[in-house]
Scaffold this motif. Structure first.
Motif, PDB file in Angstrom:
ATOM      1  N   THR A  75       0.720  -1.498   0.297  1.00  9.65           N
ATOM      2  CA  THR A  75      -0.100  -0.206  -0.181  1.00  9.65           C
ATOM      3  C   THR A  75       1.113   1.656  -0.132  1.00  9.65           C
ATOM      4  O   THR A  75      -0.237   2.454   0.591  1.00  9.65           O
ATOM      5  CB  THR A  75      -0.799   0.264   0.895  1.00  9.65           C
ATOM      6  N   ASP A 125       3.130   4.005  -2.074  1.00  9.32           N
ATOM      7  CA  ASP A 125       4.090   4.499  -3.018  1.00  9.32           C
ATOM      8  C   ASP A 125       5.648   4.420  -3.099  1.00  9.32           C
ATOM      9  O   ASP A 125       6.477   5.548  -2.134  1.00  9.32           O
ATOM     10  CB  ASP A 125       3.442   5.871  -3.007  1.00  9.32           C
ATOM     11  N   SER A 156      -0.138   3.493  -7.806  1.00  8.40           N
ATOM     12  CA  SER A 156      -0.050   1.927  -6.735  1.00  8.40           C
ATOM     13  C   SER A 156      -1.091   1.487  -7.592  1.00  8.40           C
ATOM     14  O   SER A 156      -1.270  -0.211  -7.343  1.00  8.40           O
ATOM     15  CB  SER A 156      -1.007   2.655  -5.577  1.00  8.40           C
TER      16      SER A 156
END
Length: 317
Positions: free
Chosen positions: A28, A30, A53
């Motif tokens: 999760t 970036d 993402s």
């Protein structure tokens, strides 16, 4: 599309909506900073954290899975054959139309692949460097066919890939300038012992049907995984015109630009000129030579408005 019967269509691909594909990511976080995303984008394509993402992290993880399986198979075969041979690079092909954003996709993949756990050395080459020089194209009457199959030195590209997949430690690739619209004769890209090589270009999934002097070996024969960046032609045309207008106000203003003569076009003139180029050259090339190769890819990224990927089609195994 082939059908088993009228009610049951057959497909070699599994379709994922954007939401379904985004759920596949095991991370999760970036992995690209805002500065990195800005650097990887293009003049008319910005990269959001959401796009990374939702789309490119799952894609990177899939590619990593393929690469590690390739490494494991190489080790197993070495053990079976009682040999110690060096693993050749894992090669990823990225295809698609002019202005669809395949170069941005290739740069994103390069950035994310370089962050894999084994920290691989990842090189990116474009097949623009394998275009014939403008002088050759002029001599052959092909300047208005630039980008069509006959404008590329496919033999040279095949030789480059042969050397790459033969495990040569050092190879040089020709380079191209989008500013001067020509090959950089005195420059070369140095490829030194890469782990992963991304080959990006409109022609990488095409097959050579016309020139029988070239052995029937195709660029895609050297790929371990291939990606086609797709979009409706209406969207691609819109992006092409938008990019032309932006370049008119930036790169075209430079005296050394091949398109310097178009720097003073009004918005309406730029629109008409870009649309005419599309309808007579790029659109024809897309219809006849590029889009027909789409279903040779292992994965198709289907874009929609704003260059956002809305669907992912993954070839079944």
């Amino acid at each position: 599309m082939a059908t088993l019967n009228k009610a049951v269509p057959l497909s070699a691909y599994t379709l994922f909506t954007r939401a379904e594909w985004a759920k596949l990511s095991k991370s999760t976080t970036d992995m690209l900073s805002p500065i990195e995303r800005a650097q990887l984008g293009s003049i008319n394509e910005t990269i959001s954290a959401e796009e990374v993402s939702d789309i490119y992290l799952p894609l990177s993880q899939l590619l990593y899975m393929h690469m590690t399986k390739s490494v494991q198979l190489h080790e197993n075969v070495n053990h079976f054959l009682q040999k110690k041979t060096k693993k050749v690079p894992f090669v990823i092909g990225v295809a698609g139309s002019v202005s669809v954003g395949k170069s941005t996709t290739a740069r994103l993949i390069q950035a994310l692949c370089s962050r894999w756990p084994n920290s691989p050395k990842v090189d990116l080459i474009t097949t623009d460097g394998f275009l014939y020089p403008n002088a050759v194209l002029e001599e052959r009457g092909l300047m208005k066919r630039k980008g069509f199959p006959e404008s590329y030195d496919i033999g040279r590209l095949i030789r480059f890939l042969y050397e790459l997949k033969s495990g040569r430690a050092y190879i040089e690739a020709p380079m191209y300038s989008h500013l001067t619209y020509d090959i950089l004769e005195d420059q070369a890209q140095k490829i030194i012992e890469p782990d992963v090589v991304i080959v990006e270009g409109i022609n990488v999934l095409q097959v050579n049907k016309k020139d029988r002097r070239i052995p029937q070996v195709f660029v895609s024969d050297f790929f371990d995984f291939s990606i086609y960046v797709d979009a409706d032609e209406e969207d691609i045309l819109s992006w092409y015109i938008e990019r032309f207008k932006l370049l008119r106000n930036t790169a075209f203003q430079q005296p050394e630009s091949f398109f310097h003569r178009y720097r003073h076009l009004s918005d309406s003139q730029a629109f008409d000129f870009a649309k005419d180029v599309w309808s007579t050259i790029n659109g024809v090339n897309l219809e006849k030579n590029i889009r027909p190769t789409r279903h040779r890819a292992d994965l198709i990224l289907k874009k929609g408005a704003g260059h956002k990927v809305k669907e992912v089609h993954l070839k079944k195994m």
